[in-house]
Write a protein that holds these residues in place. Structure first.
Motif, PDB file in Angstrom:
ATOM      1  N   ALA A 179       0.839  -1.203   0.000  1.00 52.23           N
ATOM      2  CA  ALA A 179       0.000   0.000   0.000  1.00 52.23           C
ATOM      3  C   ALA A 179       0.881   1.262   0.000  1.00 52.23           C
ATOM      4  CB  ALA A 179      -0.930  -0.017   1.207  1.00 52.23           C
ATOM      5  N   ARG A 180       1.931   1.250   0.809  1.00 53.40           N
ATOM      6  CA  ARG A 180       2.846   2.413   0.857  1.00 53.40           C
ATOM      7  C   ARG A 180       3.540   2.609  -0.483  1.00 53.40           C
ATOM      8  NH1 ARG A 180       4.461   0.367   5.872  1.00 53.40           N
ATOM      9  NH2 ARG A 180       3.420   1.504   7.567  1.00 53.40           N
ATOM     10  N   GLU A 181       4.047   1.498  -1.046  1.00 52.84           N
ATOM     11  CA  GLU A 181       4.726   1.549  -2.354  1.00 52.84           C
ATOM     12  C   GLU A 181       3.844   2.190  -3.409  1.00 52.84           C
ATOM     13  OE1 GLU A 181       6.744  -2.674  -2.213  1.00 52.84           O
ATOM     14  OE2 GLU A 181       5.986  -2.255  -4.232  1.00 52.84           O
ATOM     15  N   GLU A 182       2.562   1.802  -3.378  1.00 43.07           N
ATOM     16  CA  GLU A 182       1.639   2.237  -4.435  1.00 43.07           C
ATOM     17  C   GLU A 182       0.972   3.560  -4.083  1.00 43.07           C
ATOM     18  OE1 GLU A 182       1.076   0.384  -7.264  1.00 43.07           O
ATOM     19  OE2 GLU A 182       2.256  -1.355  -6.641  1.00 43.07           O
ATOM     20  N   GLY A 183       1.128   4.014  -2.827  1.00 40.64           N
ATOM     21  CA  GLY A 183       0.424   5.226  -2.395  1.00 40.64           C
ATOM     22  C   GLY A 183      -1.081   5.042  -2.444  1.00 40.64           C
ATOM     23  N   ALA A 184      -1.551   3.820  -2.160  1.00 42.64           N
ATOM     24  CA  ALA A 184      -2.990   3.533  -2.243  1.00 42.64           C
ATOM     25  C   ALA A 184      -3.344   2.535  -1.155  1.00 42.64           C
ATOM     26  CB  ALA A 184      -3.324   2.935  -3.608  1.00 42.64           C
ATOM     27  N   ALA A 185      -4.315   2.858  -0.334  1.00 41.40           N
ATOM     28  CA  ALA A 185      -4.707   1.944   0.742  1.00 41.40           C
ATOM     29  C   ALA A 185      -5.239   0.635   0.157  1.00 41.40           C
ATOM     30  CB  ALA A 185      -5.772   2.603   1.613  1.00 41.40           C
ATOM     31  N   ILE A 186      -4.979  -0.444   0.890  1.00 43.05           N
ATOM     32  CA  ILE A 186      -5.584  -1.748   0.557  1.00 43.05           C
ATOM     33  C   ILE A 186      -6.351  -2.170   1.812  1.00 43.05           C
ATOM     34  CG2 ILE A 186      -5.168  -4.134  -0.137  1.00 43.05           C
ATOM     35  CD1 ILE A 186      -2.380  -3.219  -1.162  1.00 43.05           C
ATOM     36  N   PRO A 187      -7.653  -1.879   1.880  1.00 44.71           N
ATOM     37  CA  PRO A 187      -8.382  -2.159   3.116  1.00 44.71           C
ATOM     38  C   PRO A 187      -8.371  -3.651   3.421  1.00 44.71           C
ATOM     39  CG  PRO A 187      -9.743  -0.912   1.579  1.00 44.71           C
ATOM     40  CD  PRO A 187      -8.517  -1.306   0.848  1.00 44.71           C
ATOM     41  N   ALA A 188      -8.164  -3.968   4.704  1.00 43.03           N
ATOM     42  CA  ALA A 188      -8.053  -5.369   5.101  1.00 43.03           C
ATOM     43  C   ALA A 188      -8.873  -5.632   6.347  1.00 43.03           C
ATOM     44  CB  ALA A 188      -6.593  -5.727   5.356  1.00 43.03           C
ATOM     45  N   LEU A 189      -9.453  -6.839   6.410  1.00 44.11           N
ATOM     46  CA  LEU A 189     -10.066  -7.340   7.635  1.00 44.11           C
ATOM     47  C   LEU A 189      -9.098  -8.344   8.265  1.00 44.11           C
ATOM     48  CD1 LEU A 189     -13.767  -8.065   6.501  1.00 44.11           C
ATOM     49  CD2 LEU A 189     -12.749  -5.910   7.298  1.00 44.11           C
ATOM     50  N   ILE A 190      -9.054  -8.359   9.577  1.00 44.36           N
ATOM     51  CA  ILE A 190      -8.234  -9.350  10.282  1.00 44.36           C
ATOM     52  C   ILE A 190      -9.106 -10.569  10.546  1.00 44.36           C
ATOM     53  CG2 ILE A 190      -6.806  -9.812  12.311  1.00 44.36           C
ATOM     54  CD1 ILE A 190      -6.486  -6.763  12.631  1.00 44.36           C
ATOM     55  N   GLU A 191      -8.640 -11.723  10.076  1.00 39.07           N
ATOM     56  CA  GLU A 191      -9.431 -12.938  10.281  1.00 39.07           C
ATOM     57  C   GLU A 191      -9.250 -13.439  11.708  1.00 39.07           C
ATOM     58  OE1 GLU A 191      -9.053 -15.972   7.281  1.00 39.07           O
ATOM     59  OE2 GLU A 191     -10.674 -17.156   8.167  1.00 39.07           O
ATOM     60  N   ILE A 192     -10.361 -13.812  12.326  1.00 33.96           N
ATOM     61  CA  ILE A 192     -10.391 -14.352  13.687  1.00 33.96           C
ATOM     62  C   ILE A 192     -10.808 -15.821  13.587  1.00 33.96           C
ATOM     63  CG2 ILE A 192     -11.377 -14.070  16.017  1.00 33.96           C
ATOM     64  CD1 ILE A 192      -9.822 -11.574  14.874  1.00 33.96           C
ATOM     65  N   ASP A 193     -10.137 -16.665  14.330  1.00 34.15           N
ATOM     66  CA  ASP A 193     -10.426 -18.107  14.318  1.00 34.15           C
ATOM     67  C   ASP A 193     -11.411 -18.405  15.448  1.00 34.15           C
ATOM     68  OD1 ASP A 193     -10.342 -20.829  13.952  1.00 34.15           O
ATOM     69  OD2 ASP A 193      -8.418 -21.095  14.963  1.00 34.15           O
ATOM     70  N   CYS A 194     -12.707 -18.321  15.142  1.00 36.50           N
ATOM     71  CA  CYS A 194     -13.708 -18.419  16.212  1.00 36.50           C
ATOM     72  C   CYS A 194     -13.947 -19.855  16.672  1.00 36.50           C
ATOM     73  CB  CYS A 194     -15.029 -17.782  15.764  1.00 36.50           C
ATOM     74  SG  CYS A 194     -15.844 -18.665  14.415  1.00 36.50           S
ATOM     75  N   ASP A 195     -13.480 -20.841  15.893  1.00 38.64           N
ATOM     76  CA  ASP A 195     -13.847 -22.232  16.199  1.00 38.64           C
ATOM     77  C   ASP A 195     -12.741 -23.247  15.926  1.00 38.64           C
ATOM     78  OD1 ASP A 195     -13.769 -22.087  13.481  1.00 38.64           O
ATOM     79  OD2 ASP A 195     -15.800 -22.803  13.127  1.00 38.64           O
ATOM     80  N   GLY A 196     -11.505 -22.766  15.751  1.00 44.96           N
ATOM     81  CA  GLY A 196     -10.386 -23.687  15.530  1.00 44.96           C
ATOM     82  C   GLY A 196     -10.438 -24.394  14.193  1.00 44.96           C
ATOM     83  N   HIS A 197     -11.252 -23.861  13.273  1.00 45.34           N
ATOM     84  CA  HIS A 197     -11.551 -24.607  12.059  1.00 45.34           C
ATOM     85  C   HIS A 197     -10.495 -24.428  10.985  1.00 45.34           C
ATOM     86  CE1 HIS A 197     -14.116 -26.497   9.083  1.00 45.34           C
ATOM     87  NE2 HIS A 197     -13.915 -25.479   8.279  1.00 45.34           N
ATOM     88  N   ARG A 198      -9.867 -23.262  10.914  1.00 43.13           N
ATOM     89  CA  ARG A 198      -9.121 -22.965   9.699  1.00 43.13           C
ATOM     90  C   ARG A 198      -8.046 -21.907   9.989  1.00 43.13           C
ATOM     91  NH1 ARG A 198     -13.005 -21.602   4.774  1.00 43.13           N
ATOM     92  NH2 ARG A 198     -12.973 -19.510   5.590  1.00 43.13           N
ATOM     93  N   ALA A 199      -8.188 -20.756   9.370  1.00 43.75           N
ATOM     94  CA  ALA A 199      -7.220 -19.672   9.518  1.00 43.75           C
ATOM     95  C   ALA A 199      -7.675 -18.740  10.637  1.00 43.75           C
ATOM     96  CB  ALA A 199      -7.107 -18.913   8.198  1.00 43.75           C
ATOM     97  N   GLY A 200      -6.846 -17.742  10.950  1.00 44.78           N
ATOM     98  CA  GLY A 200      -7.276 -16.684  11.849  1.00 44.78           C
ATOM     99  C   GLY A 200      -6.523 -16.605  13.159  1.00 44.78           C
ATOM    100  N   VAL A 201      -6.562 -15.385  13.717  1.00 44.79           N
ATOM    101  CA  VAL A 201      -5.977 -15.122  15.035  1.00 44.79           C
ATOM    102  C   VAL A 201      -6.896 -15.740  16.086  1.00 44.79           C
ATOM    103  CG1 VAL A 201      -5.345 -13.276  16.655  1.00 44.79           C
ATOM    104  CG2 VAL A 201      -4.997 -12.953  14.170  1.00 44.79           C
ATOM    105  N   GLN A 202      -6.302 -16.406  17.081  1.00 49.14           N
ATOM    106  CA  GLN A 202      -7.119 -16.979  18.156  1.00 49.14           C
ATOM    107  C   GLN A 202      -7.689 -15.859  19.023  1.00 49.14           C
ATOM    108  OE1 GLN A 202      -7.344 -20.402  18.079  1.00 49.14           O
ATOM    109  NE2 GLN A 202      -6.046 -20.113  16.277  1.00 49.14           N
ATOM    110  N   PRO A 203      -8.972 -15.920  19.352  1.00 49.13           N
ATOM    111  CA  PRO A 203      -9.521 -14.924  20.280  1.00 49.13           C
ATOM    112  C   PRO A 203      -8.740 -15.027  21.598  1.00 49.13           C
ATOM    113  CG  PRO A 203     -11.278 -16.279  19.337  1.00 49.13           C
ATOM    114  CD  PRO A 203      -9.983 -16.924  18.953  1.00 49.13           C
ATOM    115  N   GLY A 204      -8.410 -13.881  22.189  1.00 54.43           N
ATOM    116  CA  GLY A 204      -7.605 -13.896  23.416  1.00 54.43           C
ATOM    117  C   GLY A 204      -6.127 -13.645  23.140  1.00 54.43           C
ATOM    118  N   HIS A 205      -5.692 -13.887  21.894  1.00 51.98           N
ATOM    119  CA  HIS A 205      -4.299 -13.550  21.534  1.00 51.98           C
ATOM    120  C   HIS A 205      -4.251 -12.071  21.162  1.00 51.98           C
ATOM    121  CE1 HIS A 205      -2.654 -17.871  20.609  1.00 51.98           C
ATOM    122  NE2 HIS A 205      -3.454 -17.848  21.664  1.00 51.98           N
TER     123      HIS A 205
END
Lengths: 382, 382
Positions: free
Chosen positions: B125-151
């Motif tokens: 985003a900095r290189e291009e001078g253009a924001a790249i909006p992002a959501l942070i994935e949360i791992d609500c159930d241990g199923h796949r990807a994401g930050v563990q809740p509590g971390h």
């Protein structure tokens, strides 16, 4: 990016790779075995579904070859293949497309296994004043379709119905149960069972005074381990061109013979669980889990580095639509390799026919070379 | 033959059917539930992969919608959808295509779940001078990807990295484990777990003085049975548009709500075994066996007559590439229906996303009408 100027580093992922070096070796191996038997190979083009691969698999541009859909027959016919077997029991409503191809000069043969189907073929041939050559399917192993060997009355009734409309060309069988064999010895025995069923039925037809010029057998496992093909006029096989983990599990090939793999990129990690997430899910791999029925279950596939070197015990263990989870095999003492975000890997699939069908093209590479030397289109549909 | 002048009688098989009446009912049901919660629905277009279906699923032509590949993002953007979430962790090498879409005026949001990925997004985003909006994935159930809740330390480090490059848009989670629930009560509990994980992480980000405008949750089961969506700004769901046997097995829908089926033709019989052979194999159905993990295993699908009426206990039990074997359910007292060569049937699939992906188009029909009213193209690839 999937162009001839790409390399393994620049290809967008997930991407189907085809190692031409391995494919050529696989083709030459079976061609050599068939030459030893003095029997013609009729390669099954349902695995590659690609004109470019077909040209390399067939010994002559006009065939012979087998197909599993009329879409394949039409595509390969348009590319100049004129000797084709549509190796799935034909629905009467599909005979119009069969006849259209035959009128274009394609010698397309169909398959029937019942009086009803034989009558439908014979009636249509009479209506059109044009023979529709048919093979009678024999059920050599209880696996699928076909007349049971020994049901000679039924066999001869079908044969007479076809012959009366000049449509009887022979018999065919497929030892699908060979995929469940547990040893090369068992595969060889299954090959003999396949041969004996087809040849026996052909002899019964001839003994009744009817013609049976074609005796067609085959599956990739039985084609490789048949000891004797006496009385067989042609052998069909498909997946040998690429091979896959099911074939390696059967002992038909080594993992290093497998020519079709999926290139993928690491998109994340769950370090607490020892998981590596990649962008190859079931959309890229298919849901095929053929090795689940084998002694060694390879889950959704074996993981290799981008150059194709297998990591010990590293498996694509789970898949979502566009995400895969890589884990070490349960109980493995191997170390989880350090594979950072963006790293490229290859996945060796369970079943080449199913995995390749998820992709529109092959990015063609050669053993030990990172360049993509060609892109070969695949087709699909019916 | 797959044209708007066709009928169920003239369609070539196998063929993917879409019942528009049922689809519309499914769309209206979830729209009604979301209106009751006062929460925006972001339909996931990975199931339909069709512009025509997307237009009916979205409440406005410009979106919002979610996608699982950049191919989908590009196709829907070309059709005028401007509010898109690419809901799979983004590989750094894919940011060029993300930026190209954003430059065309598409508000495409990406997903990250690690410092490495956040740094890659922020750096680009900095290189291009253009924001790249992002959501942070949360791992609500241990199923796949994401930050563990509590971390929370990890969560805030990612949030700060994104925010420093003006790329922090919020959090997202997906309760994939809801597919393993055994009751509507368990699904409702899972919905609360999903909500609490996402809202809790959003509150932690806000408590650190960072923005978190978007709180995105969802799966088809949890979307239908959530009791409370407080703090959630949008719900994602995909397969509800068509539903399938996995969703029926979970109690999210009835079999009669399932809008996507495969039309097939009887190509043979093994009368001694009670088998009916059809021209729908795994190429037409996919290898997905999602109901194998449910209390009632539907094998490769439930068999209906051509008009969609389910036969009791009749299942597509086995599949080869282009052949399926229909059998009565083991232990069933039902009678095998008389289905002659050429008869047409419909198969209700395990998993709509996987089955539809095997086809290039939908033949659109309406409940109780044998005419094909439209053909809607699908796309695929990455």
């Amino acid at each position: 990016m999937t162009t001839a100027s790409a390399t393994l580093d620049t290809l967008e992922t997930p991407c189907l790779l085809l190692d031409e070096t391995r494919m050529t070796r696989n083709i030459e191996r079976l061609n050599g075995l068939m030459a030893g038997h003095g029997v013609q190979l009729r390669p099954h083009l349902k695995t590659p579904k690609s004109i470019e691969v077909a040209r390399r698999v067939m010994t002559r541009p006009e065939g012979p070859a087998a197909v599993s859909t009329l879409q394949e027959a039409e595509q390969f016919a348009a590319a100049g293949v004129t000797d084709l077997l549509y190796a799935v029991g034909v629905a009467p409503a599909k005979l119009g497309r069969v006849l259209a191809l035959r009128r274009q000069g394609v010698d397309l043969t169909v398959v029937v296994d019942s009086i009803d189907a034989a009558e439908a073929v014979a009636a249509r041939a009479r209506e059109e004043g044009a023979a529709i050559p048919a093979l009678i399917e024999i059920d050599c192993d209880g696996h699928r379709a076909g007349v049971q060997p020994g049901h000679t009355d039924q066999l001869l009734a079908i044969a007479r119905t076809l012959h009366a409309a000049d449509c009887l060309r022979g018999v065919m069988t497929h030892a699908g149960e060979s995929y469940g064999c547990r040893s090369v010895q068992a595969i060889a025995d299954m090959a003999e069972q396949e041969r004996a069923a087809a040849v026996g039925c052909a002899e019964a037809i001839r003994a009744a005074g009817l013609p049976c010029p074609v005796v067609s057998v085959g599956s990739t496992p039985t084609a490789h381990f048949a000891r004797n093909l006496e009385g067989v006029t042609e052998v069909r096989a498909g997946v040998y061109v690429f091979f896959d983990l099911v074939m390696a599990g059967l002992g038909v090939c080594e993992v290093d013979d497998i020519a079709a793999t999926v290139l993928t990129t690491v998109i994340g990690h769950q370090p607490d669980k020892g998981w590596i997430l990649v962008d190859a899910g079931w959309m890229a791999m298919s849901r095929d889990r053929g090795t689940a029925r084998q002694p060694v279950d390879q889950l959704y596939g074996l993981v290799c580095d981008a150059d194709g070197k297998v990591y010990p015990d590293l498996l694509l263990a789970e898949t979502n639509q566009e995400q895969g989870i890589i884990k070490l095999r349960a109980g493995s003492g191997a170390a989880l390799p350090e594979l950072p975000l963006g790293a490229k890997l290859r996945i060796v699939p369970n079943h080449a026919c199913a995995t390749c069908a998820q992709h529109d093209a092959y990015a063609v590479v050669r053993d030990g070379d990172r360049r993509v030397v060609a892109q070969w289109q695949r087709f699909r549909g019916w």
